[in-house]
Motif scaffolding. Structure first.
Motif, PDB file in Angstrom:
ATOM      1  N   ALA A  14     -32.872  41.098  20.728  1.00 56.14           N
ATOM      2  CA  ALA A  14     -32.370  42.339  21.327  1.00 56.14           C
ATOM      3  C   ALA A  14     -31.946  43.317  20.244  1.00 56.14           C
ATOM      4  O   ALA A  14     -32.232  44.517  20.315  1.00 56.14           O
ATOM      5  CB  ALA A  14     -31.208  42.039  22.271  1.00 56.14           C
ATOM      6  N   GLU A  15     -31.271  42.806  19.242  1.00 55.44           N
ATOM      7  CA  GLU A  15     -30.850  43.634  18.105  1.00 55.44           C
ATOM      8  C   GLU A  15     -32.057  44.198  17.365  1.00 55.44           C
ATOM      9  O   GLU A  15     -32.073  45.363  16.954  1.00 55.44           O
ATOM     10  CB  GLU A  15     -30.003  42.776  17.154  1.00 55.44           C
ATOM     11  CG  GLU A  15     -29.434  43.514  15.963  1.00 55.44           C
ATOM     12  CD  GLU A  15     -28.196  44.325  16.290  1.00 55.44           C
ATOM     13  OE1 GLU A  15     -27.762  45.100  15.423  1.00 55.44           O
ATOM     14  OE2 GLU A  15     -27.674  44.187  17.417  1.00 55.44           O
ATOM     15  N   GLU A  16     -33.093  43.398  17.237  1.00 56.96           N
ATOM     16  CA  GLU A  16     -34.288  43.803  16.499  1.00 56.96           C
ATOM     17  C   GLU A  16     -35.037  44.939  17.195  1.00 56.96           C
ATOM     18  O   GLU A  16     -35.516  45.874  16.529  1.00 56.96           O
ATOM     19  CB  GLU A  16     -35.205  42.589  16.342  1.00 56.96           C
ATOM     20  CG  GLU A  16     -36.507  42.868  15.603  1.00 56.96           C
ATOM     21  CD  GLU A  16     -37.375  41.627  15.474  1.00 56.96           C
ATOM     22  OE1 GLU A  16     -38.589  41.782  15.233  1.00 56.96           O
ATOM     23  OE2 GLU A  16     -36.846  40.493  15.618  1.00 56.96           O
ATOM     24  N   TYR A  17     -35.139  44.869  18.516  1.00 58.78           N
ATOM     25  CA  TYR A  17     -35.959  45.844  19.238  1.00 58.78           C
ATOM     26  C   TYR A  17     -35.171  47.023  19.798  1.00 58.78           C
ATOM     27  O   TYR A  17     -35.771  48.048  20.142  1.00 58.78           O
ATOM     28  CB  TYR A  17     -36.739  45.145  20.356  1.00 58.78           C
ATOM     29  CG  TYR A  17     -37.829  44.263  19.816  1.00 58.78           C
ATOM     30  CD1 TYR A  17     -38.962  44.822  19.224  1.00 58.78           C
ATOM     31  CD2 TYR A  17     -37.726  42.874  19.861  1.00 58.78           C
ATOM     32  CE1 TYR A  17     -39.970  44.018  18.707  1.00 58.78           C
ATOM     33  CE2 TYR A  17     -38.735  42.061  19.352  1.00 58.78           C
ATOM     34  CZ  TYR A  17     -39.844  42.639  18.773  1.00 58.78           C
ATOM     35  OH  TYR A  17     -40.835  41.836  18.252  1.00 58.78           O
ATOM     36  N   ASN A  18     -33.870  46.908  19.914  1.00 60.11           N
ATOM     37  CA  ASN A  18     -33.044  48.003  20.429  1.00 60.11           C
ATOM     38  C   ASN A  18     -32.673  48.932  19.276  1.00 60.11           C
ATOM     39  O   ASN A  18     -31.560  48.906  18.756  1.00 60.11           O
ATOM     40  CB  ASN A  18     -31.788  47.454  21.110  1.00 60.11           C
ATOM     41  CG  ASN A  18     -30.936  48.555  21.729  1.00 60.11           C
ATOM     42  OD1 ASN A  18     -31.367  49.698  21.851  1.00 60.11           O
ATOM     43  ND2 ASN A  18     -29.717  48.199  22.109  1.00 60.11           N
ATOM     44  N   ASN A  19     -33.627  49.756  18.876  1.00 63.96           N
ATOM     45  CA  ASN A  19     -33.391  50.686  17.768  1.00 63.96           C
ATOM     46  C   ASN A  19     -34.319  51.879  17.932  1.00 63.96           C
ATOM     47  O   ASN A  19     -35.286  51.834  18.697  1.00 63.96           O
ATOM     48  CB  ASN A  19     -33.626  49.987  16.423  1.00 63.96           C
ATOM     49  CG  ASN A  19     -35.065  49.596  16.219  1.00 63.96           C
ATOM     50  OD1 ASN A  19     -35.914  50.431  15.912  1.00 63.96           O
ATOM     51  ND2 ASN A  19     -35.371  48.303  16.398  1.00 63.96           N
ATOM     52  N   LEU A 233     -29.221  35.978  32.484  1.00 69.20           N
ATOM     53  CA  LEU A 233     -28.868  36.807  31.325  1.00 69.20           C
ATOM     54  C   LEU A 233     -27.372  37.101  31.281  1.00 69.20           C
ATOM     55  O   LEU A 233     -26.804  37.264  30.198  1.00 69.20           O
ATOM     56  CB  LEU A 233     -29.671  38.115  31.356  1.00 69.20           C
ATOM     57  CG  LEU A 233     -31.194  37.951  31.278  1.00 69.20           C
ATOM     58  CD1 LEU A 233     -31.877  39.308  31.385  1.00 69.20           C
ATOM     59  CD2 LEU A 233     -31.611  37.234  29.995  1.00 69.20           C
ATOM     60  N   LYS A 234     -26.743  37.131  32.457  1.00 64.63           N
ATOM     61  CA  LYS A 234     -25.293  37.341  32.501  1.00 64.63           C
ATOM     62  C   LYS A 234     -24.530  36.167  31.881  1.00 64.63           C
ATOM     63  O   LYS A 234     -23.387  36.335  31.452  1.00 64.63           O
ATOM     64  CB  LYS A 234     -24.833  37.551  33.945  1.00 64.63           C
ATOM     65  CG  LYS A 234     -25.116  38.939  34.485  1.00 64.63           C
ATOM     66  CD  LYS A 234     -24.538  39.124  35.874  1.00 64.63           C
ATOM     67  CE  LYS A 234     -24.762  40.548  36.368  1.00 64.63           C
ATOM     68  NZ  LYS A 234     -24.167  40.781  37.705  1.00 64.63           N
ATOM     69  N   LYS A 243     -29.371  44.277  28.287  1.00 66.10           N
ATOM     70  CA  LYS A 243     -29.740  44.515  26.881  1.00 66.10           C
ATOM     71  C   LYS A 243     -30.836  43.539  26.461  1.00 66.10           C
ATOM     72  O   LYS A 243     -31.623  43.823  25.551  1.00 66.10           O
ATOM     73  CB  LYS A 243     -28.535  44.378  25.962  1.00 66.10           C
ATOM     74  CG  LYS A 243     -28.059  42.944  25.702  1.00 66.10           C
ATOM     75  CD  LYS A 243     -26.870  42.908  24.761  1.00 66.10           C
ATOM     76  CE  LYS A 243     -26.447  41.489  24.429  1.00 66.10           C
ATOM     77  NZ  LYS A 243     -25.215  41.469  23.598  1.00 66.10           N
ATOM     78  N   TYR A 244     -30.903  42.406  27.149  1.00 68.48           N
ATOM     79  CA  TYR A 244     -31.913  41.400  26.808  1.00 68.48           C
ATOM     80  C   TYR A 244     -33.310  41.804  27.278  1.00 68.48           C
ATOM     81  O   TYR A 244     -34.289  41.132  26.941  1.00 68.48           O
ATOM     82  CB  TYR A 244     -31.521  40.040  27.375  1.00 68.48           C
ATOM     83  CG  TYR A 244     -30.252  39.499  26.754  1.00 68.48           C
ATOM     84  CD1 TYR A 244     -30.234  39.100  25.419  1.00 68.48           C
ATOM     85  CD2 TYR A 244     -29.070  39.419  27.481  1.00 68.48           C
ATOM     86  CE1 TYR A 244     -29.072  38.614  24.832  1.00 68.48           C
ATOM     87  CE2 TYR A 244     -27.901  38.932  26.903  1.00 68.48           C
ATOM     88  CZ  TYR A 244     -27.907  38.540  25.579  1.00 68.48           C
ATOM     89  OH  TYR A 244     -26.754  38.079  24.985  1.00 68.48           O
ATOM     90  N   ASP A 245     -33.406  42.892  28.046  1.00 66.12           N
ATOM     91  CA  ASP A 245     -34.719  43.454  28.352  1.00 66.12           C
ATOM     92  C   ASP A 245     -35.462  43.786  27.059  1.00 66.12           C
ATOM     93  O   ASP A 245     -36.670  43.584  26.953  1.00 66.12           O
ATOM     94  CB  ASP A 245     -34.556  44.709  29.215  1.00 66.12           C
ATOM     95  CG  ASP A 245     -35.883  45.340  29.623  1.00 66.12           C
ATOM     96  OD1 ASP A 245     -36.873  44.602  29.782  1.00 66.12           O
ATOM     97  OD2 ASP A 245     -35.922  46.567  29.784  1.00 66.12           O
ATOM     98  N   PHE A 246     -34.739  44.289  26.067  1.00 70.25           N
ATOM     99  CA  PHE A 246     -35.352  44.587  24.768  1.00 70.25           C
ATOM    100  C   PHE A 246     -35.947  43.326  24.151  1.00 70.25           C
ATOM    101  O   PHE A 246     -37.056  43.336  23.622  1.00 70.25           O
ATOM    102  CB  PHE A 246     -34.320  45.173  23.808  1.00 70.25           C
ATOM    103  CG  PHE A 246     -33.904  46.572  24.129  1.00 70.25           C
ATOM    104  CD1 PHE A 246     -34.737  47.647  23.834  1.00 70.25           C
ATOM    105  CD2 PHE A 246     -32.680  46.836  24.723  1.00 70.25           C
ATOM    106  CE1 PHE A 246     -34.359  48.952  24.128  1.00 70.25           C
ATOM    107  CE2 PHE A 246     -32.293  48.133  25.028  1.00 70.25           C
ATOM    108  CZ  PHE A 246     -33.130  49.188  24.727  1.00 70.25           C
ATOM    109  N   ALA A 247     -35.208  42.229  24.212  1.00 77.72           N
ATOM    110  CA  ALA A 247     -35.665  40.974  23.615  1.00 77.72           C
ATOM    111  C   ALA A 247     -36.897  40.438  24.335  1.00 77.72           C
ATOM    112  O   ALA A 247     -37.909  40.113  23.709  1.00 77.72           O
ATOM    113  CB  ALA A 247     -34.530  39.944  23.656  1.00 77.72           C
ATOM    114  N   LEU A 248     -36.831  40.365  25.666  1.00 80.82           N
ATOM    115  CA  LEU A 248     -37.925  39.782  26.436  1.00 80.82           C
ATOM    116  C   LEU A 248     -39.172  40.648  26.360  1.00 80.82           C
ATOM    117  O   LEU A 248     -40.290  40.136  26.196  1.00 80.82           O
ATOM    118  CB  LEU A 248     -37.491  39.592  27.890  1.00 80.82           C
ATOM    119  CG  LEU A 248     -36.301  38.639  28.103  1.00 80.82           C
ATOM    120  CD1 LEU A 248     -35.861  38.659  29.563  1.00 80.82           C
ATOM    121  CD2 LEU A 248     -36.645  37.220  27.671  1.00 80.82           C
TER     122      LEU A 248
END
Length: 257
Positions: A14-19, A233-234, A243-248
């Motif tokens: 999530a951190e990687e793609y949320n940018n 995810l909760k 926020k995990y939408d970014f990861a998946l």
């Protein structure tokens, strides 16, 4: 992976793609072309609804659409003359055609002449203690098609939990409008819907990755599947599960996980 390993893995992705680098190749780039709140809402809603097919095509069709509005969607919608609508008669994206486009314009004109923000449209029947935004989506659907002589064919473009749809596109739009962080992708414009009430947009990529990771057990993909995924995810972040939408999505599209 056990719980701790899976949470750490998803947090990292999530951190990687949320940018901001995510924006340029995604339909979220369309509302990022604007700064006025109403323009962002209109452009974001339309970009989300048109978000099926190749992302490059989606972005190009959205740019084509807003070019027809002189790249000022709010001003065009509330101030256009009937003669200005002729330019939309040839607009099409997949099964979304001129009839649908003209009704969207009609609804938005009706709505924005009465309300300052589209947020209010999703708050009808949605109380602060609701587990998720489902009832808000149901009531929004009824509101959207409350104008006299709405085209029946346009109903297929606005999903609702009443039809058991996973409502991927509208959930994506709500993520853009509601989520708040400092990463620059989601806008966080709206304050009356709690990020914890959002439902994860469940498209083909997210669905595939979530099943591979054991986050979904239901065989079909529908509203209850999206609710099931969000519930899992909760467990990792009860305040900001989507926020995990970014990861998946990133794992599915960029890494072919």
């Amino acid at each position: 992976m056990n719980f701790s390993e899976l949470k750490a893995f998803l947090d990292q992705k999530a951190e990687e793609y949320n940018n901001p680098g995510f924006i340029i190749h995604d339909p979220v780039s369309i509302p990022h072309l604007f700064t006025r709140k109403q323009d962002i809402e209109i452009a974001g809603f339309w970009a989300a609804i048109l978000a099926w097919g190749q992302r490059v095509t989606i972005i190009n069709k959205c740019k084509e659409l807003f070019d027809l509005m002189d790249n000022a969607p709010y001003e065009f919608i509330v101030g256009h003359q009937d003669s200005d609508l002729k330019r939309f008669l040839k607009f099409r994206h997949r099964t979304f055609n001129a009839t649908d486009t003209l009704y969207f314009i009609e609804f938005f004109k009706w709505y924005y002449l009465r309300h300052d923000s589209l947020e209010s449209a999703f708050l009808q029947g949605l109380s602060a203690d609701e587990t998720n935004v489902g009832q808000g989506l149901v009531n929004f659907h009824h509101l959207f098609f409350s104008l006299q002589d709405y085209p029946h064919r346009t109903r297929k473009h606005i999903a609702t939990p009443e039809r058991k749809s996973a409502c991927k596109r509208i959930n994506m739009f709500l993520r853009w409008m509601v989520r708040k962080d400092d990463r620059g992708v989601d806008f966080g414009l709206w304050n009356r819907i709690n990020p914890a009430q959002l439902i994860c947009p469940c498209d083909l990529h997210v669905d595939r990755v979530a099943r591979k990771l054991g986050l979904i057990k239901r065989k079909q993909t529908d509203w209850q599947t999206a609710v099931e995924l969000t519930g899992r995810l909760k467990e990792f972040d009860p305040k900001d599960p989507v926020k995990y939408d970014f990861a998946l999505f990133g794992l599915g599209v960029e890494e072919k996980f």
